[in-house]
Design an enzyme around this catalytic site. Structure first.
Site, mmCIF file in Angstrom:
data_model
loop_
_atom_site.group_PDB
_atom_site.id
_atom_site.type_symbol
_atom_site.label_atom_id
_atom_site.label_comp_id
_atom_site.label_asym_id
_atom_site.label_seq_id
_atom_site.Cartn_x
_atom_site.Cartn_y
_atom_site.Cartn_z
ATOM 1 N N SER A 23 2.846 1.810 -5.458
ATOM 2 C CA SER A 23 2.064 0.579 -5.356
ATOM 3 C C SER A 23 0.650 0.716 -5.901
ATOM 4 C CB SER A 23 2.011 0.124 -3.897
ATOM 5 O OG SER A 23 1.480 1.142 -3.062
ATOM 6 N N ASP A 42 -5.544 -3.455 2.567
ATOM 7 C CA ASP A 42 -4.691 -4.009 3.613
ATOM 8 C C ASP A 42 -4.161 -2.969 4.596
ATOM 9 O OD1 ASP A 42 -2.841 -2.633 2.122
ATOM 10 O OD2 ASP A 42 -1.847 -4.385 1.303
ATOM 11 N N HIS A 58 -3.105 0.020 0.826
ATOM 12 C CA HIS A 58 -3.551 -0.104 -0.557
ATOM 13 C C HIS A 58 -5.067 -0.215 -0.631
ATOM 14 C CE1 HIS A 58 0.545 -1.889 -0.124
ATOM 15 N NE2 HIS A 58 0.767 -0.909 -0.987
#
Length: 378
Positions: A45, A342, A345
């Site tokens: 990610s 968050d 990330h």
């Protein structure tokens, strides 16, 4: 609430010493424009510029054109803006990398194969251990899929119309960036029965399989990121169970496992350099780069080191509904002051700092400037 810093012998101080001392000896910022005409990226990610979005794993479905944005947004990138790979492309004066599963994968400047939530370990392994994915509804996408995508790309687009020699030359002129591979594994395996040493060994093997596949296909310039101290991520630190903290105020067991991963990975990269002496294989020290910013936040214009900017109803945690833009999420007004976006990330501000450390301040070994110099000589 920010955890208090604690003294502990669980993590060697030499790692922190390296990170702090390196920041005092920055390389002169190099001119990287025109060094590489193409970039191919892999990872999770932290590197994905839209593949998970187009596969339908992230909020917004697969029918949005958000990833056409040069900096992305919450539906195409898991951040409030640019990722490390975006800043890399900017430094090379290249446009942002299109995701392989997006509508712009025919770009002549490279392609991004990274997928948010993908794991270094196979999907079968997680099924057998009854471990679910953070992002995917059932089992995660394994990194083997990225190798398959890359091979398909070479056949259909990358080397289309070229003979083997021309294709190899194109690969040699490209930069291959292997982003963090294994973060999803360590977070998904939290509180599971998977022994951390086994997880580290198996995940590094997967990284090495990808690296070998790239080198055997003609890649000559490769950067391999290590893993960050995931024990400092809010997702780990907000765990309900009592966790022993290390000297940084982070979860000691998680960081110990990641540190073992990075040590094994660096040892393997030394072997690869001997097997492929004509190739430049760099290790991007994500661990120490992250700690340099964590332990010196104001120097890097960061104010909040542990609390996430975007959270679910104000909770100090992470789960899929907490992805920014989802229902009941709230976002801070000043993400540029935060490390965490968050809970897992990173913010654009953090990614920008990391990219600067990797490219300009010696947190790649050998240094990125050395890679560029050697490429220009050849």
């Amino acid at each position: 609430m920010k955890p208090a810093y604690r003294s502990s012998s669980s993590l060697p101080l030499i790692f922190l010493f390296f990170s702090l001392s390196s920041a005092h000896n920055p390389e002169s910022r190099g001119n990287f424009k025109g060094c590489f005409s193409q970039v191919y990226a892999f990872g999770g990610s932290g590197t994905d510029t839209g593949n998970a979005h187009f596969l339908g794993a992230l909020p917004g479905g697969d029918d949005s054109d958000s990833s056409s944005s040069p900096v992305g947004n919450s539906t195409s990138r898991l951040s409030d803006g640019r990722l490390v790979v975006d800043f890399l492309c900017e430094a090379l004066s290249l446009p942002a990398l299109p995701p392989y599963k997006g509508p712009y994968a025919g770009s002549t400047n490279g392609v991004n194969f990274a997928v948010a939530g993908s794991t270094a370990l196979s999907t079968d392994f997680y099924v057998s251990h009854n471990v679910s994915s953070l992002i995917w509804n059932s089992v995660p996408i394994g990194f083997q899929t990225q190798i398959e995508w890359f091979n398909t790309y070479l056949i259909k687009a990358g080397c289309k119309g070229s003979n083997a020699r021309s294709c190899k030359v194109d690969m040699e002129r490209s930069l291959f960036w292997i982003g963090e591979m294994g973060v999803s594994d360590y977070i998904s395996a939290l509180h599971s029965s998977i022994p951390p040493p086994r997880l580290a060994d198996m995940s590094v093997r997967s990284v090495c399989r990808l690296l070998k596949a790239l080198l055997d296909n003609g890649a000559k310039n490769v950067v391999v990121q290590g893993l960050p101290p995931v024990g400092c991520f809010p997702a780990y630190m907000s765990s309900k169970s009592q966790q022993k903290l290390d000297y940084m105020g982070c979860v000691a067991t998680a960081n110990k496992g990641v540190m073992n991963h990075n040590q094994i990975l660096q040892h393997k990269l030394k072997t690869f350099r001997k097997l492929y002496p004509k190739c430049s294989i760099l290790y991007a020290d994500y661990w120490n780069a992250y700690l340099t910013i964590l332990m010196n936040p104001k120097r890097h214009h960061i104010e909040e080191t542990f609390k996430p900017c975007c959270s679910h109803e104000g909770k100090f945690t992470f789960d899929l509904p907490s992805l920014s833009g989802s229902v009941n999420t709230s976002t801070c007004k000043d993400p540029q002051n935060f490390i965490s976006w968050d809970g897992i990330h990173l913010t654009e501000a953090m990614n920008k700092n990391l990219a600067d450390l990797f490219l300009n301040q010696g947190f790649c070994r050998p240094s990125f400037s050395e890679l560029v110099r050697s490429k220009r000589i050849t």
